[in-house]
Design a protein around this motif. Structure first.
Motif, PDB file in Angstrom:
ATOM      1  N   VAL A 121      40.748  34.550  42.931  1.00 16.41           N
ATOM      2  CA  VAL A 121      41.181  35.899  43.282  1.00 16.41           C
ATOM      3  C   VAL A 121      39.976  36.728  43.708  1.00 16.41           C
ATOM      4  CG1 VAL A 121      42.330  37.998  42.454  1.00 16.41           C
ATOM      5  CG2 VAL A 121      43.070  35.758  41.606  1.00 16.41           C
ATOM      6  N   THR A 122      40.182  37.540  44.729  1.00 14.29           N
ATOM      7  CA  THR A 122      39.176  38.515  45.138  1.00 14.29           C
ATOM      8  C   THR A 122      39.843  39.876  45.206  1.00 14.29           C
ATOM      9  OG1 THR A 122      37.556  39.119  46.839  1.00 14.29           O
ATOM     10  CG2 THR A 122      39.600  38.114  47.610  1.00 14.29           C
ATOM     11  N   LEU A 123      39.093  40.921  44.901  1.00 10.90           N
ATOM     12  CA  LEU A 123      39.638  42.276  44.976  1.00 10.90           C
ATOM     13  C   LEU A 123      39.737  42.757  46.415  1.00 10.90           C
ATOM     14  CD1 LEU A 123      37.781  43.917  41.960  1.00 10.90           C
ATOM     15  CD2 LEU A 123      40.011  42.764  41.993  1.00 10.90           C
ATOM     16  N   SER A 124      38.971  42.121  47.303  1.00  6.88           N
ATOM     17  CA  SER A 124      38.971  42.501  48.709  1.00  6.88           C
ATOM     18  C   SER A 124      38.348  41.377  49.519  1.00  6.88           C
ATOM     19  CB  SER A 124      38.170  43.791  48.921  1.00  6.88           C
ATOM     20  OG  SER A 124      37.885  44.008  50.289  1.00  6.88           O
ATOM     21  N   ARG A 125      38.800  41.220  50.739  1.00  7.97           N
ATOM     22  CA  ARG A 125      38.181  40.240  51.640  1.00  7.97           C
ATOM     23  C   ARG A 125      36.744  40.629  51.974  1.00  7.97           C
ATOM     24  NH1 ARG A 125      41.112  35.762  51.334  1.00  7.97           N
ATOM     25  NH2 ARG A 125      43.314  36.091  51.799  1.00  7.97           N
ATOM     26  N   GLU A 126      36.392  41.899  51.745  1.00  9.00           N
ATOM     27  CA  GLU A 126      35.049  42.373  52.066  1.00  9.00           C
ATOM     28  C   GLU A 126      34.074  42.213  50.900  1.00  9.00           C
ATOM     29  OE1 GLU A 126      37.869  44.296  53.057  1.00  9.00           O
ATOM     30  OE2 GLU A 126      37.593  43.205  54.933  1.00  9.00           O
ATOM     31  N   MET A 127      34.534  41.657  49.784  1.00  6.42           N
ATOM     32  CA  MET A 127      33.636  41.475  48.644  1.00  6.42           C
ATOM     33  C   MET A 127      32.584  40.417  48.937  1.00  6.42           C
ATOM     34  SD  MET A 127      35.808  41.739  45.085  1.00  6.42           S
ATOM     35  CE  MET A 127      34.275  41.691  44.127  1.00  6.42           C
ATOM     36  N   PHE A 128      31.480  40.482  48.176  1.00  9.82           N
ATOM     37  CA  PHE A 128      30.411  39.500  48.298  1.00  9.82           C
ATOM     38  C   PHE A 128      30.722  38.307  47.403  1.00  9.82           C
ATOM     39  CE2 PHE A 128      26.598  37.673  46.363  1.00  9.82           C
ATOM     40  CZ  PHE A 128      25.917  37.226  47.494  1.00  9.82           C
ATOM     41  N   GLY A 129      30.332  37.130  47.858  1.00  9.66           N
ATOM     42  CA  GLY A 129      30.431  35.947  47.001  1.00  9.66           C
ATOM     43  C   GLY A 129      30.875  34.716  47.777  1.00  9.66           C
ATOM     44  N   PRO A 130      30.461  33.554  47.331  1.00  9.16           N
ATOM     45  CA  PRO A 130      30.761  32.317  48.064  1.00  9.16           C
ATOM     46  C   PRO A 130      32.219  31.901  48.004  1.00  9.16           C
ATOM     47  CG  PRO A 130      29.717  31.808  45.963  1.00  9.16           C
ATOM     48  CD  PRO A 130      29.654  33.298  46.109  1.00  9.16           C
ATOM     49  N   ASP A 131      32.986  32.420  47.032  1.00 13.44           N
ATOM     50  CA  ASP A 131      34.369  31.985  46.878  1.00 13.44           C
ATOM     51  C   ASP A 131      35.379  32.869  47.601  1.00 13.44           C
ATOM     52  OD1 ASP A 131      33.658  29.808  45.324  1.00 13.44           O
ATOM     53  OD2 ASP A 131      33.780  30.944  43.448  1.00 13.44           O
ATOM     54  N   VAL A 132      34.929  33.956  48.208  1.00 17.04           N
ATOM     55  CA  VAL A 132      35.857  34.881  48.855  1.00 17.04           C
ATOM     56  C   VAL A 132      36.722  34.193  49.911  1.00 17.04           C
ATOM     57  CG1 VAL A 132      36.035  36.939  50.314  1.00 17.04           C
ATOM     58  CG2 VAL A 132      34.509  36.940  48.336  1.00 17.04           C
ATOM     59  N   PRO A 133      36.163  33.331  50.794  1.00 21.97           N
ATOM     60  CA  PRO A 133      37.027  32.683  51.787  1.00 21.97           C
ATOM     61  C   PRO A 133      38.091  31.761  51.184  1.00 21.97           C
ATOM     62  CG  PRO A 133      34.707  32.515  52.412  1.00 21.97           C
ATOM     63  CD  PRO A 133      34.738  32.988  51.000  1.00 21.97           C
ATOM     64  N   ALA A 134      37.863  31.322  49.948  1.00 23.77           N
ATOM     65  CA  ALA A 134      38.804  30.415  49.297  1.00 23.77           C
ATOM     66  C   ALA A 134      39.692  31.139  48.292  1.00 23.77           C
ATOM     67  CB  ALA A 134      38.034  29.300  48.580  1.00 23.77           C
ATOM     68  N   SER A 135      39.730  32.468  48.359  1.00 21.02           N
ATOM     69  CA  SER A 135      40.461  33.275  47.382  1.00 21.02           C
ATOM     70  C   SER A 135      41.627  34.005  48.029  1.00 21.02           C
ATOM     71  CB  SER A 135      39.520  34.306  46.738  1.00 21.02           C
ATOM     72  OG  SER A 135      38.424  33.692  46.109  1.00 21.02           O
ATOM     73  N   VAL A 136      42.573  34.410  47.176  1.00 23.03           N
ATOM     74  CA  VAL A 136      43.634  35.315  47.612  1.00 23.03           C
ATOM     75  C   VAL A 136      43.313  36.701  47.073  1.00 23.03           C
ATOM     76  CG1 VAL A 136      45.360  33.482  47.651  1.00 23.03           C
ATOM     77  CG2 VAL A 136      45.129  34.882  45.596  1.00 23.03           C
ATOM     78  N   THR A 137      43.765  37.728  47.757  1.00 19.86           N
ATOM     79  CA  THR A 137      43.570  39.088  47.268  1.00 19.86           C
ATOM     80  C   THR A 137      44.539  39.359  46.121  1.00 19.86           C
ATOM     81  OG1 THR A 137      45.186  40.062  48.771  1.00 19.86           O
ATOM     82  CG2 THR A 137      42.911  39.826  49.593  1.00 19.86           C
ATOM     83  N   SER A 138      44.294  40.435  45.391  1.00 16.58           N
ATOM     84  CA  SER A 138      45.200  40.769  44.290  1.00 16.58           C
ATOM     85  C   SER A 138      46.600  41.086  44.804  1.00 16.58           C
ATOM     86  CB  SER A 138      44.637  41.940  43.481  1.00 16.58           C
ATOM     87  OG  SER A 138      44.260  43.012  44.319  1.00 16.58           O
ATOM     88  N   ASP A 139      46.720  41.682  45.993  1.00 18.55           N
ATOM     89  CA  ASP A 139      48.045  41.915  46.585  1.00 18.55           C
ATOM     90  C   ASP A 139      48.738  40.591  46.916  1.00 18.55           C
ATOM     91  OD1 ASP A 139      47.861  44.653  46.389  1.00 18.55           O
ATOM     92  OD2 ASP A 139      47.189  44.949  48.458  1.00 18.55           O
ATOM     93  N   GLU A 140      47.963  39.663  47.456  1.00 17.86           N
ATOM     94  CA  GLU A 140      48.537  38.349  47.758  1.00 17.86           C
ATOM     95  C   GLU A 140      48.930  37.615  46.480  1.00 17.86           C
ATOM     96  OE1 GLU A 140      46.223  37.302  51.947  1.00 17.86           O
ATOM     97  OE2 GLU A 140      45.226  36.921  50.025  1.00 17.86           O
ATOM     98  N   LEU A 141      48.157  37.816  45.420  1.00 18.44           N
ATOM     99  CA  LEU A 141      48.501  37.206  44.142  1.00 18.44           C
ATOM    100  C   LEU A 141      49.855  37.710  43.656  1.00 18.44           C
ATOM    101  CD1 LEU A 141      47.722  35.404  41.745  1.00 18.44           C
ATOM    102  CD2 LEU A 141      46.577  37.386  40.735  1.00 18.44           C
TER     103      LEU A 141
END
Length: 346
Positions: free
Chosen positions: A228-248
């Motif tokens: 999970v990521t709070l935003s697609r604009e967040m920093f971190g290596p897992d962001v491309p492999a995460s869903v946003t909290s809305d998508e969750l």
């Protein structure tokens, strides 16, 4: 402590991993976001650099702007025992199960003291015999990820966990690629896992979308884990492999819907009886296309199927061809059995 029962309902796990980037406050923000999305559990990763890595551990991808080495990065990701205890309390206050993947024996001991609802064994730890046995001896449920493992390695891990007294086991299909492409998801493996180990299965997904998780539930998966990521604009290596909290939230709604549907098998014959009034409204009856006199012998060209039902149904067309009318019928008048004299069959 919340109990996870994947035999009762599908468990949705929001994986924070390292998305907090070493900030305890951000870690707490993830708990709230995952709870608000309706998930069942939040999962972290517990890294203790000195117990897990050599100082010369290589980067998989050197993404950090502040850590010269991978070891320094793991060091920055550490929380104190007090910090972990606070995360657990916050998680349980929000009605979620608290999970974390340990990456050393020291991490297992730390989490044992803090308290976890279940263990998640990460893909890279499947052959870590000491860690498997330490986890199993607690007797708590275990979710075993399979992202880097052969069948032989998984066989060994399952045997060791069960032999050492682990609680209920779920083995998750996983592909350690970030993000995972559709042709590498391995949804076909879910059924094989279930049959091979006689245990619930599920998907630890790194696709960055909600679709594979929904498909896995439709295929009988009982556990869904997504980063999970709070935003697609967040920093971190897992962001491309995460869903946003809305998508969750959308994922959770879809999982609940599919799980409810699979839990209620439908008897087609019973439904047909139940919907008999609708069958009359939406069904069709055989009617005559034009005025026909009494004594007329019916042919296919004389008849049409029109709504509503209630008369002779269209599936009896061949049966009544060649029958003789007992009375005259006007155009669009439905046929009834009393109107025809069935022709004798040769």
């Amino acid at each position: 402590m919340k109990v996870l029962d994947w035999n009762r309902n599908v468990i949705v796990v929001g994986e924070v991993g390292q998305a907090h980037d070493g900030s305890l406050g951000t870690a707490h923000a993830f708990i709230d976001a995952i709870a608000d999305a309706g998930a069942d559990a939040v999962k972290f990763q517990t890294h203790i650099a000195a117990a897990e890595s050599r100082t010369d551990e290589p980067w998989r991808v050197n993404f950090s702007y502040q850590d010269d080495t991978r070891y320094e990065y793991w060091k920055r990701m550490e929380f104190t025992a007090q910090g972990w205890a606070g995360l657990r309390r916050h998680t349980e206050d929000r009605g979620l199960a608290f999970l974390s993947s340990p990456f050393s024996l020291e991490a297992v001991e730390l989490l044992r003291r803090v308290g976890v609802a279940a263990w998640k064994v990460a893909s890279g730890e499947v052959t870590n015999v000491q860690l498997l046995e330490a986890v199993a001896r607690t007797g708590r449920p275990v979710m075993l990820s399979s992202g880097m493992s052969s069948w032989a390695e998984l066989d060994g891990a399952v045997e060791r966990l069960r032999g050492a007294g682990a609680g209920p086991l779920a083995v998750l299909q996983c592909t350690s690629a970030y993000p995972t492409a559709p042709d590498r998801l391995g949804l076909n493996v879910l059924g094989r896992i279930r049959e091979r180990y006689d245990c619930p299965t599920g998907l630890s997904d790194h696709s960055g979308t909600i679709y594979p998780s929904l498909a896995s539930v439709a295929l009988g998966g009982r556990v869904v884990e997504v980063h999970v990521t709070l935003s697609r604009e967040m920093f971190g290596p897992d962001v491309p492999a995460s869903v946003t909290s809305d998508e969750l939230r959308t994922l959770v709604d879809g999982v609940r819907y599919i799980d409810a549907a699979l839990a209620a098998p439908v008897d087609k014959d019973a439904v047909a009886v139940e919907l008999a009034p609708l069958r009359t409204i939406f069904g069709r009856s055989l009617v005559v296309r034009r005025p026909l006199p009494a004594g007329h012998v019916l042919t296919a060209g004389d008849l049409s199927a029109k709504k509503p039902g209630g008369g002779i149904p269209p599936e009896r067309l061949e049966e009544i061809l060649g029958s003789r009318l007992r009375r005259a019928l006007h155009a669009d008048e439905p046929l009834c059995d009393r109107d025809i004299e069935t022709a004798p069959r040769a």
